[in-house]
Design a protein around this motif. Structure first.
Motif, PDB file in Angstrom:
ATOM      1  N   LEU A  92      10.277  44.251  55.152  1.00  0.00           N
ATOM      2  CA  LEU A  92      11.000  43.257  54.790  1.00  0.00           C
ATOM      3  C   LEU A  92      11.539  43.606  53.344  1.00  0.00           C
ATOM      4  N   LEU A  93      10.855  44.046  52.546  1.00  0.00           N
ATOM      5  CA  LEU A  93      11.074  44.447  51.265  1.00  0.00           C
ATOM      6  C   LEU A  93      12.194  45.351  51.095  1.00  0.00           C
ATOM      7  N   GLU A  94      12.313  46.470  52.246  1.00  0.00           N
ATOM      8  CA  GLU A  94      13.398  47.314  51.899  1.00  0.00           C
ATOM      9  C   GLU A  94      14.809  46.822  52.755  1.00  0.00           C
ATOM     10  N   GLN A 106       7.931  42.118  44.988  1.00  0.00           N
ATOM     11  CA  GLN A 106       6.610  42.366  45.574  1.00  0.00           C
ATOM     12  C   GLN A 106       6.194  41.298  46.902  1.00  0.00           C
ATOM     13  N   LEU A 107       5.643  41.886  47.834  1.00  0.00           N
ATOM     14  CA  LEU A 107       4.952  40.791  48.616  1.00  0.00           C
ATOM     15  C   LEU A 107       3.500  40.939  49.023  1.00  0.00           C
ATOM     16  N   MET A 108       2.774  39.877  49.392  1.00  0.00           N
ATOM     17  CA  MET A 108       1.323  40.317  49.647  1.00  0.00           C
ATOM     18  C   MET A 108       0.984  39.132  50.287  1.00  0.00           C
ATOM     19  N   LEU A 109      -0.342  39.675  50.925  1.00  0.00           N
ATOM     20  CA  LEU A 109      -1.113  38.387  51.684  1.00  0.00           C
ATOM     21  C   LEU A 109      -2.467  38.264  51.054  1.00  0.00           C
ATOM     22  N   ILE A 110      -2.796  36.879  50.696  1.00  0.00           N
ATOM     23  CA  ILE A 110      -3.957  36.621  50.101  1.00  0.00           C
ATOM     24  C   ILE A 110      -4.920  35.852  51.080  1.00  0.00           C
ATOM     25  N   ASP A 111      -6.123  36.261  51.275  1.00  0.00           N
ATOM     26  CA  ASP A 111      -6.889  35.334  52.224  1.00  0.00           C
ATOM     27  C   ASP A 111      -7.482  34.175  51.432  1.00  0.00           C
ATOM     28  N   HIS A 148       7.484  32.486  37.670  1.00  0.00           N
ATOM     29  CA  HIS A 148       6.339  33.642  37.050  1.00  0.00           C
ATOM     30  C   HIS A 148       6.147  33.384  35.612  1.00  0.00           C
ATOM     31  N   GLU A 149       5.089  33.675  35.199  1.00  0.00           N
ATOM     32  CA  GLU A 149       4.816  33.422  33.585  1.00  0.00           C
ATOM     33  C   GLU A 149       6.026  34.392  32.898  1.00  0.00           C
ATOM     34  N   ASP A 150       6.445  35.587  33.097  1.00  0.00           N
ATOM     35  CA  ASP A 150       7.271  36.350  32.470  1.00  0.00           C
ATOM     36  C   ASP A 150       8.535  35.702  32.370  1.00  0.00           C
ATOM     37  N   GLY A 151       8.874  34.782  33.204  1.00  0.00           N
ATOM     38  CA  GLY A 151      10.058  33.937  33.234  1.00  0.00           C
ATOM     39  C   GLY A 151      11.170  34.725  33.578  1.00  0.00           C
ATOM     40  N   HIS A 152      11.006  35.876  34.425  1.00  0.00           N
ATOM     41  CA  HIS A 152      12.040  36.311  35.068  1.00  0.00           C
ATOM     42  C   HIS A 152      12.077  36.749  36.607  1.00  0.00           C
ATOM     43  N   LEU A 153      10.973  36.269  37.089  1.00  0.00           N
ATOM     44  CA  LEU A 153      10.850  36.267  38.547  1.00  0.00           C
ATOM     45  C   LEU A 153      10.347  34.931  39.103  1.00  0.00           C
ATOM     46  N   LEU A 154      11.091  34.856  40.410  1.00  0.00           N
ATOM     47  CA  LEU A 154      10.738  33.539  41.249  1.00  0.00           C
ATOM     48  C   LEU A 154       9.326  33.962  42.098  1.00  0.00           C
ATOM     49  N   ARG A 155       8.557  32.782  42.168  1.00  0.00           N
ATOM     50  CA  ARG A 155       7.501  33.193  42.803  1.00  0.00           C
ATOM     51  C   ARG A 155       7.294  32.118  44.153  1.00  0.00           C
ATOM     52  N   LEU A 170       0.787  33.692  51.882  1.00  0.00           N
ATOM     53  CA  LEU A 170       1.678  34.812  51.548  1.00  0.00           C
ATOM     54  C   LEU A 170       2.434  34.718  50.421  1.00  0.00           C
ATOM     55  N   VAL A 171       2.593  35.441  49.324  1.00  0.00           N
ATOM     56  CA  VAL A 171       3.157  35.174  48.054  1.00  0.00           C
ATOM     57  C   VAL A 171       4.339  36.468  47.888  1.00  0.00           C
ATOM     58  N   ALA A 172       5.448  36.077  47.643  1.00  0.00           N
ATOM     59  CA  ALA A 172       6.528  36.928  47.368  1.00  0.00           C
ATOM     60  C   ALA A 172       7.126  36.803  46.073  1.00  0.00           C
ATOM     61  N   HIS A 173       7.359  37.944  45.347  1.00  0.00           N
ATOM     62  CA  HIS A 173       8.213  37.721  43.850  1.00  0.00           C
ATOM     63  C   HIS A 173       9.481  38.262  43.998  1.00  0.00           C
ATOM     64  N   CYS A 174      10.601  37.341  43.705  1.00  0.00           N
ATOM     65  CA  CYS A 174      11.922  37.558  43.669  1.00  0.00           C
ATOM     66  C   CYS A 174      12.589  37.707  42.456  1.00  0.00           C
ATOM     67  N   ALA A 175      13.316  38.740  42.413  1.00  0.00           N
ATOM     68  CA  ALA A 175      14.232  38.822  41.045  1.00  0.00           C
ATOM     69  C   ALA A 175      14.963  37.797  40.857  1.00  0.00           C
ATOM     70  N   PHE A 176      15.550  37.325  39.841  1.00  0.00           N
ATOM     71  CA  PHE A 176      16.457  36.429  39.718  1.00  0.00           C
ATOM     72  C   PHE A 176      17.859  37.048  39.571  1.00  0.00           C
ATOM     73  N   ASP A 177      18.050  38.244  39.335  1.00  0.00           N
ATOM     74  CA  ASP A 177      19.396  38.890  39.135  1.00  0.00           C
ATOM     75  C   ASP A 177      20.374  38.494  40.190  1.00  0.00           C
ATOM     76  N   PRO A 178      20.004  38.541  41.416  1.00  0.00           N
ATOM     77  CA  PRO A 178      20.841  38.170  42.697  1.00  0.00           C
ATOM     78  C   PRO A 178      21.481  36.881  42.485  1.00  0.00           C
TER      79      PRO A 178
END
Length: 245
Positions: A92-94, A106-111, A148-155, A170-178
């Motif tokens: 999915l990331l690629e 980043q993508l991740m699965l948390i229980d 996200h806390e850094d202000g540059h990524l959407l969670r 399921l957690v995804a971090h997306c760049a805001f540039d697009p």
């Protein structure tokens, strides 16, 4: 003389009418562009939500939790399911990108206990630990989109359920540039920026100066959750400034 005066007055009124029509046409064109951009942003977020929803209900995720219920250990075979999840996340990331820019960082699965099951990609330091620490808050009020806390990524966070029971996130971090690149098409007609409603601060890196005004920020923080778009006139230096949030 009277005919000349009447002609002059008629010509003046005609010019004024034409100017008003041109001004109205420009405003309508700007409004249509605003709606188009808002629809594009809504579609962007809807696609991300669909990605996570499909993953949450996918065979690889349900197979992991199903095997976990059987008491499997990593040594016994659970690692095979984890690898399958990571492969799915990596795919999915690629695949998801706009031009040369990857949408997901980043993508991740948390229980349900806050432990990271699988993770691919790179994200800010402390992301996983922060999410684990916020697990109780998430269970009380699940968050689907935040900054996200850094202000540059959407969670984006999608709860995972199996047979009606909550099993994790399921957690995804997306760049805001697009997203940022989709603005500025009509900057000469109307200042634009994407604003995080929790703080009233613009996420856009090159947001117009008006969005730094304390009165504007204070007003934007009062927006009700759930509004996709808002066009509001604020009196600033005796001029009406149109804002898009």
């Amino acid at each position: 003389v009277l005919i000349f005066i009447a002609y002059s007055i008629g010509l003046l009124l005609y010019n004024l009418d034409m100017r008003e029509r041109l001004r109205q046409n420009l405003l309508e064109a700007a409004q249509l562009e605003l709606v188009r951009q808002a629809d594009a942003l809504s579609y962007y977020f809807a696609e991300r939500h669909n990605d996570l929803t499909d993953l949450a209900a996918s065979e690889v995720v349900t197979a992991y939790f199903g095997s976990q219920d059987l008491g499997m250990s990593s040594d016994y075979g659970l690692a095979i399911n984890i690898q399958a999840i990571e492969d799915k996340l990596q795919l999915l990331l690629e695949r998801k990108r706009l031009g040369f820019t990857h949408i997901y960082e980043q993508l991740m699965l948390i229980d349900e206990n806050g432990q990271i099951v699988a993770r691919v990609g790179s994200a800010p330091t402390g992301t996983a630990e922060d999410l684990a620490a916020q697990l109780t808050t998430l269970q009380q009020a699940p968050v689907t989109l935040s900054l996200h806390e850094d202000g540059h990524l959407l969670r984006l966070i999608q709860p995972v359920t199996r047979k009606g029971k909550h099993r994790g996130y399921l957690v995804a971090h997306c760049a805001f540039d697009p997203l940022d690149s989709r603005l500025s098409a009509t900057a000469s007609l109307r200042p634009e920026a994407v604003v995080y409603s929790a703080t009233g601060q613009p996420i856009s890196k090159q947001a117009p100066a008006v969005f730094s005004d304390p009165d504007v920020i204070e007003h934007l923080t009062r927006l009700k959750a759930g509004n996709d778009t808002l066009a509001h006139s604020l009196l600033k230096d005796r001029k009406s400034t149109r804002l898009n949030s």
